[in-house]
Design an enzyme around this catalytic site. Structure first.
Site, short mmCIF file in Angstrom:
data_model
loop_
_atom_site.label_atom_id
_atom_site.label_comp_id
_atom_site.label_asym_id
_atom_site.label_seq_id
_atom_site.Cartn_x
_atom_site.Cartn_y
_atom_site.Cartn_z
N LYS A 22 0.87 -1.37 0.07
CA LYS A 22 0.02 0.03 -0.11
C LYS A 22 0.69 1.72 0.21
O LYS A 22 0.72 1.76 -0.75
CB LYS A 22 -0.70 0.20 1.39
CG LYS A 22 -1.44 1.72 1.30
CD LYS A 22 -2.51 1.12 2.76
CE LYS A 22 -1.42 2.05 3.74
NZ LYS A 22 -2.03 2.86 4.31
N ASN A 23 1.90 0.96 0.39
CA ASN A 23 2.66 2.51 1.01
C ASN A 23 3.69 2.47 -0.21
O ASN A 23 4.26 3.73 -0.03
CB ASN A 23 3.18 2.61 2.25
CG ASN A 23 2.96 2.40 3.67
OD1 ASN A 23 1.92 2.68 3.42
ND2 ASN A 23 3.34 1.88 4.59
N CYS A 119 -5.79 7.51 9.91
CA CYS A 119 -5.89 6.90 11.00
C CYS A 119 -5.34 8.23 12.76
O CYS A 119 -4.78 8.48 11.73
CB CYS A 119 -5.35 5.85 11.71
SG CYS A 119 -5.15 4.47 10.25
N ARG A 124 0.29 14.13 12.05
CA ARG A 124 1.61 14.11 11.12
C ARG A 124 1.30 14.59 10.08
O ARG A 124 0.56 16.10 9.33
CB ARG A 124 0.75 13.22 10.05
CG ARG A 124 0.46 11.65 10.58
CD ARG A 124 -0.32 10.67 9.86
NE ARG A 124 -1.13 9.20 9.93
CZ ARG A 124 -0.54 8.70 10.33
NH1 ARG A 124 0.25 8.10 9.68
NH2 ARG A 124 -1.12 7.12 11.03
N ASP A 315 5.11 0.19 11.98
CA ASP A 315 4.25 0.03 11.81
C ASP A 315 3.76 -2.05 11.78
O ASP A 315 2.45 -2.41 11.62
CB ASP A 315 3.85 -0.04 9.98
CG ASP A 315 3.38 1.13 9.99
OD1 ASP A 315 2.35 1.99 10.20
OD2 ASP A 315 3.20 1.33 8.12
N ARG A 407 -8.69 -0.76 5.04
CA ARG A 407 -7.81 0.12 4.25
C ARG A 407 -6.62 -0.29 3.77
O ARG A 407 -5.48 0.28 2.55
CB ARG A 407 -7.56 1.17 5.30
CG ARG A 407 -8.73 2.22 5.45
CD ARG A 407 -8.79 3.42 6.65
NE ARG A 407 -7.13 4.58 5.59
CZ ARG A 407 -6.30 4.27 6.57
NH1 ARG A 407 -6.40 4.04 8.21
NH2 ARG A 407 -5.09 4.81 6.27
#
Length: 428
Positions: A22-23, A119, A124, A315, A407
């Site tokens: 995803k990232n 989230c 951030r 993570d 997600r």
């Protein structure tokens, strides 16, 4: 709202296919905005965040289509992009929206991008993105929840180009490094990024940009050098395997016991996690395109501290904590990246875990078994940790708010069922 019902006590065996990251996929979808030529991405995971990003770029006038014949293939054509704007209603659940800022500004000389959501695991700040792009010549204002960015108009009214410069961020920022990489690829002159993030997903983005004609050196180190070019062209690129999905399955097998092969897993992207798993008593072997994980009996609890790559990833903190809850002995987990990343702890305590929070430190005492209960996911990785806890708990665990899980994990319950877990999605 869907829930997951997990019946614990099953050991896992078989093979799991690891999806694309995803990232990596999210910034690479944004990188396709840098050219008017078609870009083909392969191994794109089916995730809610990816669907949101596809909606976002389509809203700008971009053609973005998943192949009906080849799983994971997405073709993006930004030749007709007409609206360089990322509105709040499309990105309020996804912080990666900020990644559209650099490419839009570099190619079109202007961009309107909503301040990102995502989230609720801590602040951030986007100030590093803004300061870096301002150093490259952009004028950026923050008004009514939006970043309004533009380049000064030239003598004939046309927008100029970003200017290469020296950027040193106040902190290591993954999305900031990605934004600067994309913007600098079309800037005039040379850009040097100091204190750059080193994550594998950044290296994968850089390799994609190089295929598009960018001139980049040093990706994977703290200092990246980009020589801007006038235009980029299309390419075909395969998204790197998801190291966090890989690590999550490593922890799931370690906690439950069993013997599982993770196809496409990259052990070299998970050195810190694998080292801790081996110290806990897990057997891990790796080769070209696979990782095999074998575990039996009760493991030894491990203390660790999260930090930037190549250290232990934030993570993976919650997933490894799920393993520690039933491990032998005590452990201490220190979270240094996000201030609110222990929100899963209260839910694990509901399952019988013994955890005390002292500021940025979680002190844990392993118990012999957890007991199933109804719990609620609070963020993406917390939801994965509760799945792991449910897999080892006695009885049934019902996990609410699994939209967080969707997600970032491609069909997690289907993959777990394929290796022996008793887990199902409950529609409500």
């Amino acid at each position: 709202m869907d829930k997951l019902l997990v019946r614990g006590g099953k050991s896992l065996a078989g093979t799991v296919e690891i999806s694309g990251a995803k990232n990596a996929a999210l910034p690479e979808l944004c990188a396709a905005l840098l050219t008017a030529d078609p870009v083909v991405l392969e191994n794109v995971p089916r995730l809610q965040d990816v669907s949101t990003m596809l909606k976002l770029i389509r809203n700008m006038g971009v053609e973005a289509d998943r192949s009906p014949d080849v799983a994971g293939r997405v073709t993006i054509n930004a030749g007709a992009l007409s609206s360089p704007e990322a509105p709040y209603e499309l990105v309020k659940t996804m912080r990666a929206s900020v990644l559209a800022l650099g490419p839009l500004l570099a190619r079109f000389g202007e961009a309107t991008v909503s301040l990102p959501g995502g989230c609720a695991i801590g602040s951030r700040p986007v100030d590093q993105h803004i300061k870096g792009l301002q150093a490259m010549g952009a004028e950026i204002a923050v008004e009514h929840g939006y970043m309004l960015a533009k380049l000064p108009a030239g003598p004939h009214g046309a927008r100029g180009r970003l200017k290469g410069c020296h950027i040193t961020t106040d902190m290591v920022t993954v999305t900031g490094t990605e934004n600067f990489l994309m913007a600098a690829s079309l800037a005039e002159g040379e850009t040097i990024l100091e204190n750059a993030a080193q994550e594998p997903e950044i290296g994968d983005l850089a390799e994609m940009l190089i295929k598009m004609g960018a001139q980049i050196e040093g990706h994977g180190t703290r200092r990246i050098r980009i020589q801007g070019v006038e235009r980029l062209h299309g390419c075909t690129h395969q998204v790197v395997a998801d190291r966090i999905e890989t690590g999550t399955f490593l922890c799931a097998v370690a906690a439950t016991g069993g013997d599982v092969v993770l196809r496409h897993g990259r052990a070299d992207h998970l050195d810190a996690v694998i080292e801790k798993l081996r110290e806990a008593g897990v057997t891990i072997t790796a080769g070209d395109g696979f990782i095999r994980v074998q575990a039996e009996g009760r493991l030894k609890a491990q203390s660790f501290r999260t930090t930037e790559y190549p250290g232990f990833p934030t993570d993976m903190q919650a997933q490894f904590m799920a393993l520690n809850t039933i491990a032998l002995g005590s452990s201490m987990v220190t979270e240094t990246i996000f201030e609110n990343r222990f929100m899963h702890v209260n839910e694990m305590v509901r399952l019988g875990a013994k955890i005390q929070i002292e500021g940025k430190i979680a002190v844990m005492e392993g118990v012999e078994r957890l007991s199933g209960a109804a719990v609620m996911a609070t963020d993406l990785r917390a939801s994965a940790s509760l799945v792991i806890a449910g897999l080892v708990a006695d009885g049934e665990t019902l996990i609410d708010r699994i939209y967080h899980l969707d997600r970032g994990y491609d069909q997690m319950e289907t993959k777990l069922r394929g290796i022996g877990a008793d887990i199902e999605r409950v529609k409500t």
